[in-house]
Design a protein around this motif. Structure first.
Motif, PDB file in Angstrom:
ATOM      1  N   LYS A 158       0.793  -1.227   0.000  1.00 49.34           N
ATOM      2  CA  LYS A 158       0.000   0.000   0.000  1.00 49.34           C
ATOM      3  C   LYS A 158       0.830   1.284   0.000  1.00 49.34           C
ATOM      4  O   LYS A 158       0.362   2.315  -0.463  1.00 49.34           O
ATOM      5  N   ARG A 159       2.056   1.247   0.565  1.00 50.50           N
ATOM      6  CA  ARG A 159       2.841   2.466   0.749  1.00 50.50           C
ATOM      7  C   ARG A 159       4.326   2.168   0.892  1.00 50.50           C
ATOM      8  O   ARG A 159       4.737   1.035   1.105  1.00 50.50           O
ATOM      9  N   LEU A 160       5.071   3.236   0.792  1.00 50.65           N
ATOM     10  CA  LEU A 160       6.501   3.215   1.082  1.00 50.65           C
ATOM     11  C   LEU A 160       6.658   3.870   2.448  1.00 50.65           C
ATOM     12  O   LEU A 160       6.139   4.965   2.678  1.00 50.65           O
ATOM     13  N   ILE A 161       7.332   3.200   3.364  1.00 50.01           N
ATOM     14  CA  ILE A 161       7.573   3.747   4.697  1.00 50.01           C
ATOM     15  C   ILE A 161       9.072   4.017   4.813  1.00 50.01           C
ATOM     16  O   ILE A 161       9.893   3.115   4.662  1.00 50.01           O
ATOM     17  N   LEU A 162       9.418   5.275   5.072  1.00 48.12           N
ATOM     18  CA  LEU A 162      10.807   5.657   5.303  1.00 48.12           C
ATOM     19  C   LEU A 162      10.991   5.769   6.804  1.00 48.12           C
ATOM     20  O   LEU A 162      10.352   6.600   7.458  1.00 48.12           O
ATOM     21  N   ILE A 163      11.827   4.917   7.357  1.00 46.03           N
ATOM     22  CA  ILE A 163      12.035   4.871   8.801  1.00 46.03           C
ATOM     23  C   ILE A 163      13.391   5.487   9.112  1.00 46.03           C
ATOM     24  O   ILE A 163      14.418   5.037   8.596  1.00 46.03           O
ATOM     25  N   ASP A 164      13.365   6.521   9.943  1.00 43.51           N
ATOM     26  CA  ASP A 164      14.575   7.251  10.314  1.00 43.51           C
ATOM     27  C   ASP A 164      14.748   7.156  11.822  1.00 43.51           C
ATOM     28  O   ASP A 164      13.999   7.771  12.579  1.00 43.51           O
ATOM     29  N   SER A 216      11.238   8.229  13.337  1.00 47.70           N
ATOM     30  CA  SER A 216      10.319   8.927  12.448  1.00 47.70           C
ATOM     31  C   SER A 216       9.855   7.935  11.377  1.00 47.70           C
ATOM     32  O   SER A 216      10.680   7.276  10.734  1.00 47.70           O
ATOM     33  N   TYR A 217       8.536   7.824  11.211  1.00 51.59           N
ATOM     34  CA  TYR A 217       7.951   6.962  10.178  1.00 51.59           C
ATOM     35  C   TYR A 217       7.297   7.872   9.147  1.00 51.59           C
ATOM     36  O   TYR A 217       6.283   8.500   9.431  1.00 51.59           O
ATOM     37  N   HIS A 218       7.855   7.958   7.949  1.00 54.61           N
ATOM     38  CA  HIS A 218       7.300   8.788   6.881  1.00 54.61           C
ATOM     39  C   HIS A 218       6.609   7.851   5.896  1.00 54.61           C
ATOM     40  O   HIS A 218       7.270   7.094   5.187  1.00 54.61           O
ATOM     41  N   SER A 219       5.297   7.894   5.863  1.00 53.54           N
ATOM     42  CA  SER A 219       4.511   7.028   4.984  1.00 53.54           C
ATOM     43  C   SER A 219       4.123   7.765   3.718  1.00 53.54           C
ATOM     44  O   SER A 219       3.584   8.867   3.778  1.00 53.54           O
ATOM     45  N   ILE A 220       4.388   7.143   2.591  1.00 50.62           N
ATOM     46  CA  ILE A 220       4.040   7.714   1.294  1.00 50.62           C
ATOM     47  C   ILE A 220       3.171   6.701   0.556  1.00 50.62           C
ATOM     48  O   ILE A 220       3.670   5.673   0.091  1.00 50.62           O
ATOM     49  N   PRO A 221       1.868   6.980   0.449  1.00 48.01           N
ATOM     50  CA  PRO A 221       1.015   6.072  -0.334  1.00 48.01           C
ATOM     51  C   PRO A 221       1.484   6.080  -1.793  1.00 48.01           C
ATOM     52  O   PRO A 221       1.833   7.135  -2.329  1.00 48.01           O
ATOM     53  N   TYR A 222       1.508   4.933  -2.413  1.00 48.64           N
ATOM     54  CA  TYR A 222       1.964   4.856  -3.804  1.00 48.64           C
ATOM     55  C   TYR A 222       1.138   5.749  -4.723  1.00 48.64           C
ATOM     56  O   TYR A 222       1.661   6.320  -5.667  1.00 48.64           O
TER      57      TYR A 222
END
Length: 124
Positions: free
Chosen positions: A49-55, A65-71
């Motif tokens: 469902k999405r790309l999650i960038l975990i920092d 930090s969880y940055h969620s980007i829906p496709y």
């Protein structure tokens, strides 16, 4: 070589079964992990469902930090491969409603073709 790769910043694939436990509290009901890469403490997680960038931040990495980007929000993307003298690759994502792309540096050894294919499979 895995520890040396991590120290040098090279991305390595993450075991999805182990990651599932960690991300279970933030995953949607019908969301499934597809692929994940780790660069030192940070991760790129691709779900269906999405790309999650975990920092992971700070000395201990307890602040995350969880940055969620829906496709569906990705309007276009670019993967720049490493060259002879420039050893790093880049992932650029243009997100709907934002003028400038989100840019993430990918270290030598990262499967940039796999990342591009995964984004293409989910966003196109």
């Amino acid at each position: 070589m895995g520890l040396l790769d991590s120290l040098m910043g090279n991305a390595s694939e993450v075991n999805l079964e182990e990651l599932a436990e960690e991300l279970n509290p933030i995953m949607g009901d019908n969301e499934q992990l597809h692929l994940a890469y780790k660069v030192i403490r940070d991760m790129f997680v691709f779900t269906n469902k999405r790309l999650i960038l975990i920092d992971k931040q700070g000395m201990t990495g307890k602040k995350v930090s969880y940055h969620s980007i829906p496709y569906k929000a990705i309007t276009h993307f670019e993967v720049e491969t490493a060259g002879r003298f420039d050893m790093d690759s880049e992932l650029k994502l243009w997100i709907s409603g934002q003028k400038d792309p989100l840019v993430k540096e990918l270290k030598k050894g990262t499967d940039v073709v796999g990342i591009q294919k995964t984004i293409a499979n989910f966003s196109l």
